[in-house]
Design an enzyme around this catalytic site. Structure first.
Site, short mmCIF file in Angstrom:
data_model
loop_
_atom_site.label_atom_id
_atom_site.label_comp_id
_atom_site.label_asym_id
_atom_site.label_seq_id
_atom_site.Cartn_x
_atom_site.Cartn_y
_atom_site.Cartn_z
N HIS A 57 4.94 5.76 13.58
CA HIS A 57 5.35 6.70 12.52
C HIS A 57 4.19 7.15 11.64
CE1 HIS A 57 5.10 2.92 10.30
NE2 HIS A 57 4.99 3.64 9.21
N ARG B 80 1.29 8.89 9.67
CA ARG B 80 1.01 10.31 9.49
C ARG B 80 -0.17 10.78 10.33
NH1 ARG B 80 3.17 12.88 4.76
NH2 ARG B 80 4.64 11.49 3.72
N HIS C 55 11.79 6.48 13.43
CA HIS C 55 11.66 6.65 11.97
C HIS C 55 12.49 7.85 11.54
CE1 HIS C 55 9.69 7.20 8.05
NE2 HIS C 55 9.28 5.96 8.18
N GLU D 134 -2.20 5.21 2.79
CA GLU D 134 -2.12 3.79 2.42
C GLU D 134 -3.46 3.19 2.01
OE1 GLU D 134 1.50 4.70 4.84
OE2 GLU D 134 -0.65 5.11 5.06
N ASP E 223 0.78 -1.23 0.00
CA ASP E 223 0.00 0.00 0.00
C ASP E 223 0.82 1.28 0.00
OD1 ASP E 223 1.06 0.06 2.56
OD2 ASP E 223 -0.78 -0.59 3.53
N GLU F 63 -0.38 -9.07 -1.16
CA GLU F 63 -1.03 -8.50 0.02
C GLU F 63 -2.24 -7.65 -0.42
OE1 GLU F 63 1.31 -7.43 3.83
OE2 GLU F 63 0.40 -5.53 3.25
#
Length: 385
Positions: A211, A213, A244, A135, A99, A121
């Site tokens: 991490h 957003r 990250h 994603e 994604d 996936e």
């Protein structure tokens, strides 16, 4: 001798590299296909290191990553860069994963050239375009454009069927991250990083990764507040926080947790050290999708630092709990598990791993072989009739 069909495997980020490595190796050692491994470099060394762990070297490396890169930059440069490679290579199939922005952009580049796309996936859904962002949109659009779908679970297959994907081109394979983890666990005994070796052998360790957003700002600070409270409530507890590389993430962790002795802040771990950290941990706090899949294999409970997950199988099977980013809830659930052996055992004992048995890449390879007669450069993308 028949000419091998070229399969272009595209990876852009560290999780993609890990999850696609078993498929790349299967293709590399099979007489039917010719592997062409294309790395976009959405992540730089974070992408190359796990490939090296599996003895893989990209045939093409775009190296698109730059400081504070925007989604616009990643999308535009990947479409152009992957498109140039596809024009030169003329593959029979492009394989993408998951994604990421690299995934969607590579899919668009292939679609524009009428090259079939296989989506590994496929079928994961949170049903919230804002979580995870971007994603959820990336995976929806990738599945809309794909020709072949490799769903990790029966639930993912149901999602695809609900969206009118052709049932004959959907395979339930398990998740390839378990294939990779089976290999890694057999190779990893000790950490290579000095910071990891300094963690006391007698402590209980909590691994923390965050991490997303949608957690930037208040969410990350709430997670840090929870960690501080937990160090006060459970004195023998240590925390390991691989930060990250995004400045929006690491600046918060350094500001909020940099002064705490029992919180080990470190750079992103290379794959072997990260596998060691998961094995060594007592509890994992994470907003990562991959960790939700890996933890059941390692018998580690996960508190998922998100409001929704596109991997509900972990929650339904009882190997993970959704707790969001509110500090009080993170503390409450962590203390419950860490102080009550019976509650802890419920998340780790006799639980089936809903994400497969570690043979997903073999199933994907066999599916591709069975589909050879339908793989052509002008395959229609989809739909039930």
């Amino acid at each position: 001798m028949k000419r091998r069909k070229i399969v272009c495997v595209v990876v852009g980020t560290r999780p993609e590299a890990i999850k696609m490595a078993p498929i790349a190796l299967a293709l590399k050692h099979d007489e039917t296909f010719q592997l062409h491994l294309l790395a976009t470099g959405q992540h730089a060394e974070m992408l190359l290191n796990p490939l090296a762990f599996f003895d893989l070297v990209p045939d093409d490396y775009l190296g698109i990553m730059k400081e504070r890169q925007s989604l616009d930059h990643v999308t535009a440069t990947v479409i152009t860069g992957v498109g140039d490679v596809l024009d030169r290579l003329r593959p029979s199939l492009v394989l993408v994963h998951g994604d990421t922005t690299s995934t969607l952009s590579a899919t668009l580049a292939a679609f524009y050239r009428k090259i079939p796309v296989g989506h590994v996936e496929a079928g994961l859904r949170s049903r919230d375009l804002q979580s995870p962002f971007p994603e959820e949109m990336n995976r929806l659009l990738t599945d809309r454009l794909a020709t072949y779908w490799f769903a990790p679970t029966p639930l993912a297959r149901e999602n695809l069927l609900r969206e009118d994907c052709d049932a004959e081109r959907i395979w339930v394979t398990g998740n390839t991250v378990i294939d990779a983890l089976r290999v890694a666990v057999s190779r990893v005994d000790e950490p290579s990083l000095a910071e990891l070796r300094r963690i006391p052998a007698t402590c209980r360790l909590v691994l923390v990764t965050a991490h997303r957003r949608e957690s930037w700002g208040k969410g990350l600070r709430e997670i840090c507040t929870a960690i501080r409270h937990l160090t006060e409530k459970i004195p023998e507890l240590w925390f390991l926080v691989p930060m990250h590389r995004n400045p929006e993430v690491r600046s918060v962790f350094m500001e909020e947790l940099g002064a705490f002795d029992r919180v080990a802040l470190c750079e992103p771990l290379e794959y072997p050290d990260f596998v060691w950290a998961m094995k060594r941990s007592t509890l994992i706090l994470s907003d990562s999708g991959g960790i939700q899949e890996e933890a059941p294999f390692l018998k580690k409970p996960v508190l998922v630092l998100r409001e929704v997950t596109e991997r509900p199988e972990a929650v339904l099977e009882g190997t993970a709990l959704l707790v969001g980013t509110e500090s009080s809830r993170i503390v409450r659930e962590s203390v419950r598990l860490l102080t009550n052996p019976q509650e802890y055992a419920k998340l780790v004992e006799k639980r089936r791993n809903p994400f497969g048995d570690g043979n997903a890449s073999e199933r994907i390879l066999e599916a591709l072989k069975k589909s050879l007669t339908t793989i052509s450069r002008h395959s229609e993308p989809r739909r039930n009739r």
